[in-house]
Structures are given as structure tokens and as C-alpha cells.
Design an enzyme around this catalytic site. Structure first.
Site, short mmCIF file in Angstrom:
data_model
loop_
_atom_site.label_atom_id
_atom_site.label_comp_id
_atom_site.label_asym_id
_atom_site.label_seq_id
_atom_site.Cartn_x
_atom_site.Cartn_y
_atom_site.Cartn_z
N SER A 1 0.85 -1.33 0.23
CA SER A 1 0.00 -0.05 0.13
C SER A 1 0.83 1.31 -0.15
O SER A 1 2.04 1.22 0.34
CB SER A 1 -0.95 -0.08 1.27
OG SER A 1 0.06 0.04 2.45
N ASP B 1 -0.71 -0.80 -4.18
CA ASP B 1 -2.16 -0.92 -3.72
C ASP B 1 -2.64 0.22 -3.18
O ASP B 1 -2.18 1.12 -2.38
CB ASP B 1 -2.27 -2.02 -2.54
CG ASP B 1 -3.49 -2.53 -2.35
OD1 ASP B 1 -4.26 -2.74 -3.56
OD2 ASP B 1 -3.88 -2.95 -1.33
N ASP C 1 -6.32 4.68 -6.59
CA ASP C 1 -7.92 4.63 -6.09
C ASP C 1 -8.36 6.01 -6.19
O ASP C 1 -8.16 6.87 -5.08
CB ASP C 1 -7.56 4.23 -4.64
CG ASP C 1 -8.73 3.93 -4.09
OD1 ASP C 1 -10.19 4.37 -4.78
OD2 ASP C 1 -9.05 3.26 -2.69
N GLU D 1 -10.62 1.56 -9.27
CA GLU D 1 -11.81 1.23 -8.63
C GLU D 1 -13.00 2.04 -8.84
O GLU D 1 -12.84 3.19 -8.98
CB GLU D 1 -11.40 1.51 -6.98
CG GLU D 1 -12.58 0.82 -6.28
CD GLU D 1 -12.21 0.73 -4.65
OE1 GLU D 1 -11.08 0.16 -4.51
OE2 GLU D 1 -13.08 1.09 -4.03
N GLY E 1 -10.57 -5.33 5.89
CA GLY E 1 -10.54 -5.73 7.56
C GLY E 1 -11.29 -6.90 7.85
O GLY E 1 -11.85 -7.62 6.91
N GLY F 1 -10.76 -7.02 -0.12
CA GLY F 1 -11.28 -7.53 0.99
C GLY F 1 -11.39 -8.96 1.10
O GLY F 1 -12.50 -9.57 1.80
N THR G 1 -10.30 -11.23 2.80
CA THR G 1 -10.11 -11.77 4.16
C THR G 1 -11.39 -11.92 4.99
O THR G 1 -12.17 -10.95 4.86
CB THR G 1 -9.15 -10.88 5.28
OG1 THR G 1 -7.93 -10.71 4.75
CG2 THR G 1 -9.29 -11.50 6.89
N VAL H 1 -5.72 -10.14 -0.57
CA VAL H 1 -5.89 -10.58 0.57
C VAL H 1 -4.81 -9.96 1.64
O VAL H 1 -3.62 -9.88 1.03
CB VAL H 1 -5.67 -12.06 0.83
CG1 VAL H 1 -5.51 -12.54 2.34
CG2 VAL H 1 -6.44 -13.05 0.24
N THR I 1 -5.43 -8.30 5.63
CA THR I 1 -5.50 -8.42 6.94
C THR I 1 -5.13 -9.90 7.45
O THR I 1 -4.65 -9.95 8.67
CB THR I 1 -7.11 -8.10 7.50
OG1 THR I 1 -7.37 -6.99 6.69
CG2 THR I 1 -7.39 -8.18 8.96
P1 13P Z 1 -8.31 -7.41 3.34
O1 13P Z 1 -7.31 -6.86 4.30
O2 13P Z 1 -9.65 -7.15 4.03
O3 13P Z 1 -8.02 -9.01 3.14
O4 13P Z 1 -8.26 -6.82 1.95
C1 13P Z 1 -7.08 -6.62 1.20
C2 13P Z 1 -7.35 -5.81 0.17
O5 13P Z 1 -8.11 -5.65 -0.54
C3 13P Z 1 -6.18 -4.84 -0.25
O6 13P Z 1 -6.33 -4.18 -1.27
#
Ligand code: 13P
Length: 285
Positions: free
Chosen positions: A50, A82, A104, A134, A181, A209, A211, A231, A233
Site C-alpha cells: 500500500s 495498492d 484509487d 476502482e 479488514g 477485502g 480476508t 488478501v 488482513t
Molecule cells: P483485506 O485486508 O480485507 O484482506 O483486504 C485486502 C485488500 O483488499 C487490499 O487491497
């Protein structure tokens, strides 16, 4: 191997019904663990940093680290920036040698999102670098970006064709029920929305997202044509929990950092290998 772009790494996903896993890292141990998991699964993999992770590690240091890891690996690796919102920062990441970036601009109105995403896609064309954007807003907290549940809005499929065509992007993140998260309640993906988007564009579609979404739901998305699964978190939690465990287990007079950190690599590698197998990309490298 040299780093590859999203365009290259996602090229066969739809045709062969698999998705490529994209995993966030924040330092050497988790990055090396992700690569180790991909090598064990004989799978292509996307390593994501990120904007905040790059600021923590250093942008050029991040690029150098992953280029070094990729050199001795025989599976394709894409280094992806990211969720970046700062256009100058993104340009610098492209110059530093990232093989992919995400702009983004999803918090901005549609026309501005098109404008910013197109600006970055046009810039990246002169480099060996792909671009993800996005449309719609994925809820939850990803690094420094917080989208309150009430402001998160699902992607409008009708807006997708023009967005993809005008921007010239290589992959599109959409919002259809996942959040960044840990989930507060059982995630409910809007599969009809995903189907509608996939019908309207050939552009590879990205699920953020990852996770906490049941694997069966992710596999259903992949069978429909989803190309990339993010993935983050889950790996962060594995990193921190492993350190906690090692602090509790190692003798109080142990001071070699490697004794604490080496198990982090193994913990991340195990998660990544399992995910890649579940996403169907194992053996594709
Ligand atoms: P999570 O942290 O929910 O797995 O999402 C990661 C993500 O989408 C990074 O862009």
C-alpha cells in the site's frame, strides 16, 4: 525472473477458470513468505504494497526488495502498488520499477475518477507497468483509507464500459459486498452484480477485502470470471500473532531477531499456498 504486469499475470485467468492471489506485505518477512508460498504452489502471485507500506519501507527499497526476491524465483511475480491516491506518488512508484499500480480515485465523482485513472494509465504506458482502478467504494479500513459502511457504495454496472474504455486500465476493482479488514458479520456478496459487470466488460475484475470471505464464495466468483483476489488482513494478523507467540515461547535471554522473525515467513507462506490452491492458480506457473 523479471517482474511481470497484471496484464501478463492475469492473461489466462478467465479462459482457465482461476484467479491470481494478491497479498499485502509490510516488510521483508511477509514478502519473502508470500514468494515462498507461491513457489511451493507453483503459482503466479501478486505482491502488493500500500502507499503506507511503501512510505514505511521506502519506495525504492520496496522495489529493490521485490525485484531481488523475484530474480531467484521461477514463478512469475507482479509488484503492485495498492490503493494509492496521490498521483505524484504513483508516478514515482512507476519510475521506481513497480510492475503495476492502483490508482484509487473511487472517493471522487465518476468524471474525476475517470480523469485520474486515465492520467495514470496514460503515464504508465511508457513503462512496463499495468494499472488497476476502482469504481464504486469498497467499505472498511485499508491502511490510511477508511470508508465508513454507510458511504461505501456498490459499483453500478452501467458505469463500467465507459470507465474501462476511456481510462485504458488493465484491471478494475469493483464493490459488490466485500469490505477491507475483518468482517463484523457474515459477508454477503452480490453475485448478480458481479455477473452483470462481467457481462459488460472483458477487463479483469478484482475482489478487494478477501480476508474472511468463505472460500466457497470466492470460488463461485472465480468460476464466474473473477481474475484477482486481494488478501491483506489475514497476513497482517498472522505476522503479529507469530511474533506474539515467539515472544512467549523463546527464552527471555534470546536476542537474535531472526529467531523471532523466521517463523513469520513460514506462517505467511502456509496461508498463501493454501489460498493459491483454493483460487485454482496452483501449478499454473
Ligand atoms: P483485506 O485486508 O480485507 O484482506 O483486504 C485486502 C485488500 O483488499 C487490499 O487491497
Amino acid at each position: 525472473m523479471e517482474l511481470v504486469t497484471l496484464q501478463e499475470i492475469l492473461a489466462n485467468t478467465k479462459k482457465e477458470h482461476y484467479a491470481v492471489g494478491a497479498f499485502n506485505f509490510n516488510g521483508y518477512e511477509d514478502a519473502a513468505g508470500i514468494a515462498q508460498g507461491a513457489a511451493a504452489a507453483r503459482s503466479p502471485v501478486i505482491l502488493m504494497a500500500s502507499q503506507g507500506a511503501c512510505q514505511y519501507i521506502g519506495l525504492y527499497e520496496t522495489a529493490g526488495l521485490i525485484k531481488g526476491i523475484a530474480k531467484k524465483l521461477s514463478v512469475p511475480i507482479c509488484l503492485h502498488l495498492d490503493h494509492a491516491t496521490d498521483l505524484d506518488f504513483i508516478r514515482e512508484a512507476v519510475r521506481a520499477g513497480f510492475s503495476s499500480v492502483m490508482i484509487d480515485a473511487s472517493a471522487k465523482p465518476y468524471e474525476e475518477n475517470i480523469h485520474d485513472s486515465k492520467t495514470i494509465a496514460t503515464f504508465a504506458k511508457d513503462y512496463h507497468c499495468s494499472v488497476e482502478a476502482e469504481l464504486g467504494k469498497v467499505g472498511g479500513k485499508e491502511d490510511n483509507i477508511v470508508v465508513e459502511d454507510r458511504t461505501a457504495s456498490f459499483t453500478d454496472p452501467a458505469q463500467v464500459p465507459r470507465f474501462v474504455e476511456e481510462t485504458g486500465i488493465d484491471a478494475l476493482a469493483i464493490a459488490f459486498g466485500s469490505v477491507h479488514g475483518f468482517y463484523k458479520s457474515e459477508p454477503k456478496l452480490d453475485f448478480d452484480r458481479l455477473a452483470a459487470v462481467l457481462k459488460l466488460t472483458a477487463c479483469p475484475i478484482v475482489l478487494h477485502g478477501g480476508t474472511g470471505i468463505p472460500i466457497a464464495d470466492i470460488q463461485k466468483c472465480i468460476s464466474m470470471g473473477l481474475a484477482k483476489v486481494n488478501v491483506g488482513t489475514e497476513l497482517k494478523a498472522a505476522f503479529s500473532n507469530t511474533i506474539r507467540k515467539m515472544c512467549a515461547e523463546l527464552p527471555k535471554d534470546e536476542f537474535d531477531p531472526r529467531k523471532f522473525l523466521k517463523p513469520v515467513k513460514a506462517a505467511c507462506a502456509a496461508i498463501v499456498q493454501e489460498k493459491l490452491e483454493a483460487f485454482g492458480s496452483a501449478g499454473k506457473a
